[in-house]
Structure formats: C-alpha cells, structure tokens
Design an enzyme around this catalytic site. Sequence first.
Site, PDB file in Angstrom:
ATOM      1  N   ASP A 200       0.813  -1.212   0.000  1.00 18.58           N
ATOM      2  CA  ASP A 200       0.000   0.000   0.000  1.00 18.58           C
ATOM      3  C   ASP A 200       0.844   1.258   0.000  1.00 18.58           C
ATOM      4  OD1 ASP A 200       0.943  -0.308   2.624  1.00 18.58           O
ATOM      5  OD2 ASP A 200      -0.978  -1.089   3.323  1.00 18.58           O
TER       6      ASP A 200
ATOM      7  N   ASP B 194      -7.657  -4.183  14.586  1.00 14.61           N
ATOM      8  CA  ASP B 194      -9.004  -4.561  14.184  1.00 14.61           C
ATOM      9  C   ASP B 194      -8.992  -5.650  13.116  1.00 14.61           C
ATOM     10  OD1 ASP B 194      -8.088  -3.143  12.013  1.00 14.61           O
ATOM     11  OD2 ASP B 194      -9.677  -1.623  12.039  1.00 14.61           O
TER      12      ASP B 194
ATOM     13  N   HIS C 148      -7.388  -5.690  10.198  1.00 18.80           N
ATOM     14  CA  HIS C 148      -7.284  -5.327   8.783  1.00 18.80           C
ATOM     15  C   HIS C 148      -5.929  -5.720   8.206  1.00 18.80           C
ATOM     16  CE1 HIS C 148      -5.460  -1.525  10.402  1.00 18.80           C
ATOM     17  NE2 HIS C 148      -4.696  -1.659   9.331  1.00 18.80           N
TER      18      HIS C 148
ATOM     19  N   GLU D 167      -9.863  -2.167   5.511  1.00 22.54           N
ATOM     20  CA  GLU D 167     -10.488  -1.980   6.814  1.00 22.54           C
ATOM     21  C   GLU D 167     -11.631  -2.969   7.010  1.00 22.54           C
ATOM     22  OE1 GLU D 167      -9.020  -0.071   8.797  1.00 22.54           O
ATOM     23  OE2 GLU D 167      -8.482   1.875   7.978  1.00 22.54           O
TER      24      GLU D 167
END
Length: 262
Positions: A70, A139, A141, A146
């Site tokens: 990314d 979380d 991801h 996400e």
Amino acid sequence: MRVIIQENYEKMSRWAAEHIAKAINSHKEARPFVLGLPTGSSPLGVYKKLIEMNKAGKVSFKNVVTFNMDEYVGLDHDHDQSYWYFMHDNFFNHIDLPAQNINMLNGMAKDPEKECRDYEKKIAAMGGIDLFMGGIGVDGHIAFNEPFTSLSSRTGLRTLTTDTRIVNSRFFGNDPSKVPAYALSVGVGTVFDSKEVLVLINGHNKARALAHTVEGGVSQKWTCSALQMHNNAIIACDEDACGELKVDTYRYFKDVEKAERL
C-alpha cells in the site's frame, strides 16, 4: 493454516526471515521469485534479519521482484512518512535488490484507479506472487482493507477509518488530522491469490485479532479471517499475541509444530 508461536518478537522475526530466505533460495523457476511486502512496525525485525542474512551471503535478492501492499494518497517519495521512503530506509537500500525490481503504488498518481488496475496487471504478468508477507491491525485489517472490505477485493482506493488514523498518528506528531484520509492498497483477494501468505502478529494489543483470525468465523468484519480459506497460510506470532486464544487451540498448534520438527 499453520500457526508458529515463538517466545518473543525477536524469535518470531528470525523465524519469518529464515522462512522467506529458504523460499527464495529454493526457487528454481527461470522467472524471478515474486515477494509481497508490508510496512509498519511488525516487519521491522524481519527486515533487519534479512539484511543481516543478505550481507552474510545467506540469501540474495538479485532474482527477486517485490510488490508492496500500500501507499498513502498525497505523499510523495521524499515524504518521510511515505511507504516508499519507509521501505527504502528500512530495507531496500541495504540489500542487493535491483531498483528496477521494486514495485510500489504511487500515491501521487493523477489517475488512482488506473494506477491500481495497472498494479494488478503487473502482478499477473509476473506470474503472481509467490509469498506475500503481511501484518494486521488491531481490528484485523490487512494492508488498508479496513473492516467490512470485501474478501474478494482487488487493488484500489481505500478510505481510512478514524481508528486507523488515530493509531497511525504516532508517526505524524500524534495528530490524526495529519494522517492522510486515503490510501492505495492491494485487496484482500490480491493478497490471497498468492501461492503462500505469511502474516506477522505480535504484541498483546493484537491478541483479539489473532483469536478472530484463528478461532472465529470467516467474516468481512475481520478481514484477517480470510486466512482460514487459504491453502498455504502461515501465522507467525509471539506469546504476547496469544493471550485470547483458547488453551486447547494454543496447545494444538504448539503440538503440531513440535511434531513437524521430529
């Protein structure tokens, strides 16, 4: 799925680096070995160990092509928080990887959608990714996919959640407003198309994510849970990250890996 439980972060990093080096050294095809790479704090120990191994002549990156996960939208290569800067500063500048073999998404691209489509095409043209190393967020991801991102998603533009911007604000003077609101990211489907996926999970703050990855159902809420559907997935973790695993689950994976070594 294999779960490799190591005593601490250093041993986890060493195991992962040695696994990657073995995969590169065992590659016998004429085409280059294609390696997917992440940024963030989790892989730093792996990069350090791989640099040491490269300098010691134990692994070479001359026949390796890399694709990073990314990049922030709006940060150029010279920005010290761009992932281009991070990778060169922490890894690429210290190994024998040819510059032309490095592939990273361009966060300054005038046409982000085209940039992402071209990235997918380039991965396909290389014959796919042999091993994709990644980390996960608290979380769950993967990359910037996400919670509730499609598990079949491809490389594209992602909106960062408030939680992610708060977590990443430690790199931006602890000011979440300075963290870019968007990023270009490979998709969950892009990662899991790889022949092998190696995910690093360390620290007590990732314990809940590890438990959902290993013991929970496959769900878009926890994109890491898609690992359960991959035929060649490995999680390398430390003891601190195992705090929310059931005792029987923990013992099972320790026993399996002990048997593998016999």
